[in-house]
Design a protein around this motif. Structure first.
Motif, PDB file in Angstrom:
ATOM      1  N   ASP A 132      36.103  46.166  66.713  1.00 17.97           N
ATOM      2  CA  ASP A 132      35.072  45.307  67.279  1.00 17.97           C
ATOM      3  C   ASP A 132      35.045  45.308  68.796  1.00 17.97           C
ATOM      4  O   ASP A 132      34.248  44.596  69.397  1.00 17.97           O
ATOM      5  CB  ASP A 132      35.254  43.884  66.748  1.00 17.97           C
ATOM      6  N   LEU A 133      35.910  46.091  69.408  1.00 14.94           N
ATOM      7  CA  LEU A 133      35.816  46.254  70.861  1.00 14.94           C
ATOM      8  C   LEU A 133      34.916  47.453  71.143  1.00 14.94           C
ATOM      9  O   LEU A 133      34.825  48.378  70.350  1.00 14.94           O
ATOM     10  CB  LEU A 133      37.192  46.491  71.475  1.00 14.94           C
ATOM     11  N   THR A 134      34.270  47.434  72.288  1.00 20.07           N
ATOM     12  CA  THR A 134      33.469  48.592  72.664  1.00 20.07           C
ATOM     13  C   THR A 134      34.387  49.672  73.216  1.00 20.07           C
ATOM     14  O   THR A 134      35.568  49.427  73.478  1.00 20.07           O
ATOM     15  CB  THR A 134      32.437  48.234  73.749  1.00 20.07           C
ATOM     16  N   TRP A 188      42.578  37.937  77.482  1.00 23.56           N
ATOM     17  CA  TRP A 188      41.226  38.474  77.662  1.00 23.56           C
ATOM     18  C   TRP A 188      40.710  39.078  76.363  1.00 23.56           C
ATOM     19  O   TRP A 188      39.594  38.810  75.928  1.00 23.56           O
ATOM     20  CB  TRP A 188      41.270  39.521  78.781  1.00 23.56           C
ATOM     21  N   ASP A 192      40.615  48.928  67.877  1.00 21.00           N
ATOM     22  CA  ASP A 192      40.041  47.649  67.468  1.00 21.00           C
ATOM     23  C   ASP A 192      38.564  47.899  67.177  1.00 21.00           C
ATOM     24  O   ASP A 192      37.799  48.236  68.072  1.00 21.00           O
ATOM     25  CB  ASP A 192      40.213  46.626  68.593  1.00 21.00           C
ATOM     26  N   ARG A 200      32.910  37.268  70.142  1.00 24.81           N
ATOM     27  CA  ARG A 200      32.105  38.405  69.677  1.00 24.81           C
ATOM     28  C   ARG A 200      31.288  38.081  68.437  1.00 24.81           C
ATOM     29  O   ARG A 200      30.146  38.475  68.305  1.00 24.81           O
ATOM     30  CB  ARG A 200      33.021  39.604  69.411  1.00 24.81           C
ATOM     31  N   GLU A 260      39.560  49.593  78.918  1.00 19.45           N
ATOM     32  CA  GLU A 260      39.909  48.539  79.878  1.00 19.45           C
ATOM     33  C   GLU A 260      41.190  47.811  79.431  1.00 19.45           C
ATOM     34  O   GLU A 260      42.089  47.576  80.227  1.00 19.45           O
ATOM     35  CB  GLU A 260      38.732  47.554  79.987  1.00 19.45           C
ATOM     36  N   PHE A 261      41.242  47.495  78.159  1.00 17.80           N
ATOM     37  CA  PHE A 261      42.420  46.811  77.616  1.00 17.80           C
ATOM     38  C   PHE A 261      43.673  47.654  77.833  1.00 17.80           C
ATOM     39  O   PHE A 261      44.699  47.160  78.306  1.00 17.80           O
ATOM     40  CB  PHE A 261      42.204  46.535  76.119  1.00 17.80           C
ATOM     41  N   HIS A 262      43.550  48.935  77.517  1.00 21.06           N
ATOM     42  CA  HIS A 262      44.697  49.816  77.659  1.00 21.06           C
ATOM     43  C   HIS A 262      45.136  49.909  79.125  1.00 21.06           C
ATOM     44  O   HIS A 262      46.321  49.813  79.438  1.00 21.06           O
ATOM     45  CB  HIS A 262      44.350  51.197  77.122  1.00 21.06           C
ATOM     46  N   TRP A 316      34.305  50.995  76.125  1.00 25.38           N
ATOM     47  CA  TRP A 316      34.774  50.624  77.464  1.00 25.38           C
ATOM     48  C   TRP A 316      35.869  49.558  77.386  1.00 25.38           C
ATOM     49  O   TRP A 316      36.887  49.647  78.075  1.00 25.38           O
ATOM     50  CB  TRP A 316      33.612  50.120  78.324  1.00 25.38           C
ATOM     51  N   GLU A 317      35.690  48.564  76.546  1.00 25.15           N
ATOM     52  CA  GLU A 317      36.703  47.508  76.418  1.00 25.15           C
ATOM     53  C   GLU A 317      38.030  48.065  75.919  1.00 25.15           C
ATOM     54  O   GLU A 317      39.103  47.631  76.341  1.00 25.15           O
ATOM     55  CB  GLU A 317      36.207  46.419  75.461  1.00 25.15           C
ATOM     56  N   THR A 318      37.943  49.034  75.016  1.00 22.47           N
ATOM     57  CA  THR A 318      39.153  49.673  74.504  1.00 22.47           C
ATOM     58  C   THR A 318      39.941  50.297  75.650  1.00 22.47           C
ATOM     59  O   THR A 318      41.165  50.138  75.745  1.00 22.47           O
ATOM     60  CB  THR A 318      38.779  50.765  73.482  1.00 22.47           C
ATOM     61  N   GLU A 371      50.031  49.853  69.865  1.00 14.35           N
ATOM     62  CA  GLU A 371      49.535  50.153  71.210  1.00 14.35           C
ATOM     63  C   GLU A 371      50.206  49.232  72.224  1.00 14.35           C
ATOM     64  O   GLU A 371      50.632  49.674  73.290  1.00 14.35           O
ATOM     65  CB  GLU A 371      48.017  49.981  71.270  1.00 14.35           C
TER      66      GLU A 371
END
Ligand SMILES: Nc1ncnc2c1ncn2[C@@H]1O[C@H](COP(=O)(O)OP(=O)(O)O)[C@@H](O)[C@H]1O
Ligand SMILES: [Mg+2]
Lengths: 278, 317
Positions: free
Chosen positions: B92-94, A10, B90, A18, B100-102, B96-98, A98
């Motif tokens: 370039d992630l937003t 994902w 990251d 992006r 969500e990924f975690h 929220w995406e940061t 991470e």
């Protein structure tokens, strides 16, 4: 069944979509290559090839169609060889910590990255095929819609396994390299021989025996065999040489690619298992 | 007494001949804020990396959240959260995406995950930044995002490696508030820092670490009191007489007289000794004009144990 790799997949796909400019160029580049190189070379090659007419009863194929299959293969090779760079950035920017400190199994990190690379290759391959058909590539001559569908699946199967092999290879190099330049170096060093010792752009029959022998060890040869079989047919004539493939040839080619991918998987797994990133 | 949640015995770690950690032992109790205070290169991050399973255990035994890091690293990973010393976002992630990924990495079910993301972003006041890419956040916002991320998995122990490094004083104070809030909600905190006041203000207990060794441990109070150098400045209506009265107190080490009053050096905790001093002086019928107690700071403690000053030296690993 564990689906943790989907998380990595994902994120990779977010990264892929992006940057619109980068996305656009990665999709357009192979098509342009086919357009300029293919169209320019085919007038030459076709003139030259007309000196050796196809034997009676054998289906002749013009150069553009012959090399379009090669462009699919090479695009897959380049994209896959670079696919692991994502891991190198993760490592260098500290992002990998991470993931490594989280409960996700390490194998899933490499599987997620590889599957996303495979998806990118699929998208590129579809684009090249559609674009090729638009500019006059004669894929699927006289095929029924069902045969076309089966052929496309066959192509994707070959492209998928091949790209997984090289994506895993690229992941191994990325995990061991300090800098993107290192990966770039390995890729440059590798692509030229892989590319030239293959039948992607010209027939291999005219090669010196040594090169022909070497081409047996080149995964690219097997990918191209598969693609030509599914896009053109089992018996055709192109630039002065006749090509015949039996279903057994195709199965063997596929098996070779599967073995290649499996070996890379084991090596990648060992690299990941031992990797220490802080 | 609370249970032990981190138990480290004789931990050693060497990088190609560089002995980064040289046999340290300590325990952290569930629910407390425990700090590693030490200069750059002391071995703080290396210790955190071993405790969080990022580095293999070379020598010693380490148990975190009831599991041995060498034998059950996956179980340890499930129980902990980490905020790394340097930025791990990251770009370039937003926001929220940061998060969500975690959350996905820790396999938190979707509904629960979305709920916690909202909640954590509210706590660190980043709700209105949820669709912003992390590269557009300020340093303080990034740090808050990293803390929110570390917390969203509801870890039993949160490791914070120099959480306020490079932040301006105001942001640092707010960060301390967050850390306290988190701790009050039940999360054990293992913190490293090379800021004296940070260790002093936040910690229940501190270990001072230098050159890969723990050189002193205890509550901030005890560490400071152990120096036994509290000084009481006392101004009275009659200093000479007051001095005579106080000379007989055994907790007093020395008294010097100056035109501005008496400086009284005390052997034990000055805050306990001060009322006694005042009672004695008043009891002798001498009026007190002013009184002032100066306790040693963490800086004094550090100088005492290491023989040198601890200076602020920017973000390095
Ligand atoms: N990956 C590494 N390779 C080699 N030496 C390292 C590595 N990480 C840390 N060190 C060394 O170990 C010592 C302790 O470093 P570190 O744990 O980062 O200290 P701190 O976090 O207290 O500043 C330093 O001398 C540092 O140079
Ligand atoms: Mg550090």
């Amino acid at each position: 069944m564990a689906w943790e790799f989907l998380t990595i997949y994902w994120r990779e796909m977010i990264r892929f979509t992006r940057f619109k400019a980068l996305l656009f160029s990665s999709l357009l580049q192979p098509a342009l290559w086919l357009a300029f190189f293919g169209v320019a070379m085919s007038s030459n090659f076709d003139r030259f090839a007309s000196a050796v007419p196809a034997p009676p009863g054998v289906f002749p194929v013009e150069y553009l169609t012959f090399m379009a299959a090669g462009v699919i293969a090479m695009t897959t090779l380049f994209t896959s060889l670079f696919g692991g760079i994502s891991l190198l950035f993760d490592k260098n920017w500290g992002l990998m910590r991470e993931m490594l400190a989280s409960p996700i199994p390490r194998t899933h990190i490499m599987i997620g990255v590889s599957l996303s690379g495979m998806t990118k290759s699929f998208i590129q391959v579809i684009i090249i095929m559609v674009f090729g058909l638009l500019i006059g590539v004669h894929f699927f001559p006289g095929y029924t819609p069902l045969q076309i569908a089966v052929s496309v699946l066959g192509i994707l199967a070959f492209v998928g396994v091949f790209s997984l092999g090289f994506l895993l290879f690229s992941s191994i190099i990325s995990m061991r390299m300090e800098s993107p330049e290192g990966l770039q170096g390995v890729i440059t060093l590798l692509t030229l021989p892989l590319f030239f010792v293959s039948n992607s752009l010209y027939p291999i029959q005219a090669f010196p025996p040594l090169l022909r022998a070497l081409s047996i060890y080149n995964p690219l040869t097997y990918l191209i065999t598969g693609i030509r079989y599914f896009t053109i047919g089992s018996d055709f004539f192109a630039i002065g040489a006749r090509y015949t493939y039996t279903p057994v040839d195709i199965l063997i080619s596929f098996a070779v690619l599967v073995i290649f991918a499996a070996v890379m998987y084991v090596l990648a797994w060992q690299t990941f298992r031992r990797a220490v990133v802080t | 007494m609370a249970e032990t949640i981190i138990d480290v015995k004789n931990l050693e770690h060497t990088f190609n001949g560089v002995r980064a950690v040289r046999g340290i032992s300590f325990t952290v109790r569930e629910g407390e804020i425990f700090s590693f205070l030490g200069p750059n290169g002391a071995g703080k991050s290396t210790t955190i990396n071993v405790l969080t399973t990022l580095l293999p255990l070379q020598k010693g035994t380490v148990r975190v959240a009831d599991h041995n890091v060498a034998q059950e690293p996956e179980k340890v990973r499930r129980s902990i959260g980490i905020v790394f010393q340097d930025e791990v976002l990251d770009r370039d992630l937003t926001v929220w995406e940061t998060m969500e990924f975690h959350g996905r990495l820790y396999a938190i079910p979707r509904e629960e995950r979305r709920r916690r993301i909202d909640e954590m972003l509210r706590v660190v006041e980043l709700e209105d930044k949820r669709n912003e890419r992390t590269k557009h956040l300020s340093g303080g916002m990034k740090r808050r995002l990293e803390i929110a991320r570390g917390l969203m998995t509801a870890p039993r122990v949160l490791f914070l490696d120099e959480p306020t490094l490079g932040l301006d004083p105001q942001t640092r104070m707010r960060m301390w508030d967050y850390i306290r809030q988190v701790n009050e909600a039940g999360t054990t905190i293992f913190l490293t820092t090379h800021y004296m006041e940070e260790a002093d203000m936040l910690s229940d207990r501190i270990s001072i670490i230098d050159h890969g060794e723990v050189i002193a441990s205890g509550t901030p109070e005890r560490l400071k009191n152990a120096l036994g150098e509290d000084v009481v400045y006392l101004e009275t209506e009659n200093d000479a007489e007051a001095r005579e009265v106080l000379d007989r107190l055994e907790s007093i080490r020395s008294i010097t007289e100056s035109p501005r009053g008496l400086s009284i050096t005390i052997d034990e905790d000055g805050s306990h000794c001060l009322p006694v001093i005042m009672d004695r002086v008043r009891g002798a019928g001498i009026g007190i004009v002013s009184v002032n107690l100066k306790k040693p700071t963490m800086d004094d403690v550090f100088v005492h144990y290491t023989g040198r000053e601890l200076r602020d030296t920017g973000r390095t690993s």
